[in-house]
Design a protein around this motif. Structure first.
Motif, PDB file in Angstrom:
ATOM      1  N   LYS A  13       0.811  -1.214   0.000  1.00 32.17           N
ATOM      2  CA  LYS A  13       0.000   0.000   0.000  1.00 32.17           C
ATOM      3  C   LYS A  13       0.842   1.259   0.000  1.00 32.17           C
ATOM      4  CE  LYS A  13      -3.736  -2.448   2.241  1.00 32.17           C
ATOM      5  NZ  LYS A  13      -3.112  -3.758   2.242  1.00 32.17           N
ATOM      6  N   THR A  18       1.961  -4.016  -4.851  1.00 26.33           N
ATOM      7  CA  THR A  18       1.152  -5.214  -4.638  1.00 26.33           C
ATOM      8  C   THR A  18       1.753  -6.365  -5.427  1.00 26.33           C
ATOM      9  OG1 THR A  18      -0.306  -4.572  -6.435  1.00 26.33           O
ATOM     10  CG2 THR A  18      -0.954  -3.906  -4.228  1.00 26.33           C
ATOM     11  N   ARG A  76      -9.735   6.992  -6.329  1.00 21.68           N
ATOM     12  CA  ARG A  76     -10.655   6.498  -5.303  1.00 21.68           C
ATOM     13  C   ARG A  76     -11.906   7.368  -5.246  1.00 21.68           C
ATOM     14  NH1 ARG A  76      -9.060   8.028   0.424  1.00 21.68           N
ATOM     15  NH2 ARG A  76      -9.866   9.954  -0.459  1.00 21.68           N
ATOM     16  N   ALA A  97      -5.556   0.762   1.172  1.00 20.77           N
ATOM     17  CA  ALA A  97      -5.543  -0.122   0.000  1.00 20.77           C
ATOM     18  C   ALA A  97      -5.960   0.609  -1.270  1.00 20.77           C
ATOM     19  CB  ALA A  97      -6.411  -1.354   0.231  1.00 20.77           C
ATOM     20  N   PHE A  98      -6.170  -0.148  -2.323  1.00 20.59           N
ATOM     21  CA  PHE A  98      -6.559   0.381  -3.626  1.00 20.59           C
ATOM     22  C   PHE A  98      -7.882  -0.209  -4.061  1.00 20.59           C
ATOM     23  CE2 PHE A  98      -1.858  -0.226  -3.773  1.00 20.59           C
ATOM     24  CZ  PHE A  98      -1.535   1.095  -3.548  1.00 20.59           C
ATOM     25  N   TYR A  99      -8.728  -0.500  -3.097  1.00 18.09           N
ATOM     26  CA  TYR A  99      -9.958  -1.217  -3.371  1.00 18.09           C
ATOM     27  C   TYR A  99     -11.154  -0.558  -2.714  1.00 18.09           C
ATOM     28  CZ  TYR A  99      -6.263  -4.677  -3.931  1.00 18.09           C
ATOM     29  OH  TYR A  99      -5.114  -5.309  -4.290  1.00 18.09           O
ATOM     30  N   ARG A 149     -15.079  -6.648  -5.010  1.00 15.10           N
ATOM     31  CA  ARG A 149     -13.960  -5.729  -4.841  1.00 15.10           C
ATOM     32  C   ARG A 149     -13.619  -5.089  -6.177  1.00 15.10           C
ATOM     33  NH1 ARG A 149      -7.931  -7.592  -3.046  1.00 15.10           N
ATOM     34  NH2 ARG A 149      -7.807  -8.085  -5.239  1.00 15.10           N
ATOM     35  N   SER A 151     -10.711  -2.753  -7.861  1.00 19.78           N
ATOM     36  CA  SER A 151      -9.392  -2.148  -7.713  1.00 19.78           C
ATOM     37  C   SER A 151      -9.368  -0.857  -8.516  1.00 19.78           C
ATOM     38  CB  SER A 151      -8.310  -3.084  -8.247  1.00 19.78           C
ATOM     39  OG  SER A 151      -7.072  -2.384  -8.338  1.00 19.78           O
ATOM     40  N   TYR A 152      -8.914   0.218  -7.884  1.00 21.75           N
ATOM     41  CA  TYR A 152      -8.788   1.462  -8.641  1.00 21.75           C
ATOM     42  C   TYR A 152      -7.322   1.759  -8.973  1.00 21.75           C
ATOM     43  CZ  TYR A 152      -8.465   3.431  -3.861  1.00 21.75           C
ATOM     44  OH  TYR A 152      -8.152   3.683  -2.555  1.00 21.75           O
ATOM     45  N   ALA A 153      -6.484   0.739  -8.901  1.00 23.65           N
ATOM     46  CA  ALA A 153      -5.088   0.869  -9.303  1.00 23.65           C
ATOM     47  C   ALA A 153      -4.972   0.556 -10.794  1.00 23.65           C
ATOM     48  CB  ALA A 153      -4.197  -0.061  -8.474  1.00 23.65           C
ATOM     49  N   THR A 154      -5.715   1.310 -11.582  1.00 22.68           N
ATOM     50  CA  THR A 154      -5.726   1.154 -13.036  1.00 22.68           C
ATOM     51  C   THR A 154      -5.958   2.535 -13.649  1.00 22.68           C
ATOM     52  OG1 THR A 154      -6.679  -0.130 -14.862  1.00 22.68           O
ATOM     53  CG2 THR A 154      -8.210   0.629 -13.147  1.00 22.68           C
TER      54      THR A 154
END
Length: 174
Positions: A13, A18, A76, A97-99, A149, A151-154
């Motif tokens: 994080k 990750t 986010r 986190a990224f979720y 879930r 993920s906004y790591a995109t």
């Protein structure tokens, strides 16, 4: 206080690493020895590539990290805002986190236009992937049965597309 403090953390994080599965612990020497004994019996060491990546991450200047953190906060916030626009979806602001884990339980026990019955989160995730080509992970894998879930790591483009597909998907359930 130092003799009573144990700090355990990881790079997933804090440095968006990750998958590297690398972390650290700071504690009094006798605790470190005991933990090392236990850890040595149940896992192997972190891979050399993960160790080198962690060292590099520690060298990233604070201003660069601050910029990266702001980008993730913006993503986010975008996801949260879009989810709040969808009727009967409940969402809480994640603290780490990224979720995000939206609650879509309102839509359980509905039926899709192709006859697919959405009994729970797992059914929804499989349907969403099959028909709308968007992959999300069922919350059941994390002890959360009311949703999935995200993920906004995109990229923002992928997020916008996926959230639009979510609106269409949920809107089509009867």
């Amino acid at each position: 206080m130092k003799e009573r403090t144990i700090l355990i953390n990881g790079f997933s994080k804090s440095h968006a690493m990750t998958g590297y599965r690398i972390g650290y612990m700071a504690a009094p020497r006798e605790i470190v020895r005991a933990v090392t004994t236990i850890q040595g019996q149940i896992t192997s060491c972190a891979s050399s590539i993960s160790q080198i990546a962690a060292i590099a991450a520690l060298k990233v200047p604070d201003d660069v990290m601050d910029e990266s953190i702001q980008i993730m906060k913006d993503k986010r916030n975008f996801v949260i805002e879009e989810l709040r626009k969808i009727e009967n979806v409940k969402i809480s602001l994640p603290r780490g986190a990224f979720y995000v884990l939206p609650d879509i339980s309102y839509y359980f026990h509905m039926t899709a236009s192709d006859g697919t019955k959405i009994v729970g989160a797992n059914d929804f995730c499989l349907y969403f992937l099959r028909v709308h080509r968007v992959a999300v992970v069922t919350g059941e894998a994390f002890g959360y049965e009311n949703g999935f879930r995200i993920s906004y790591a995109t990229s923002m483009d992928d997020l916008a597309y996926s959230l639009q597909q979510l609106k269409v998907c949920l809107g089509s359930l009867k």
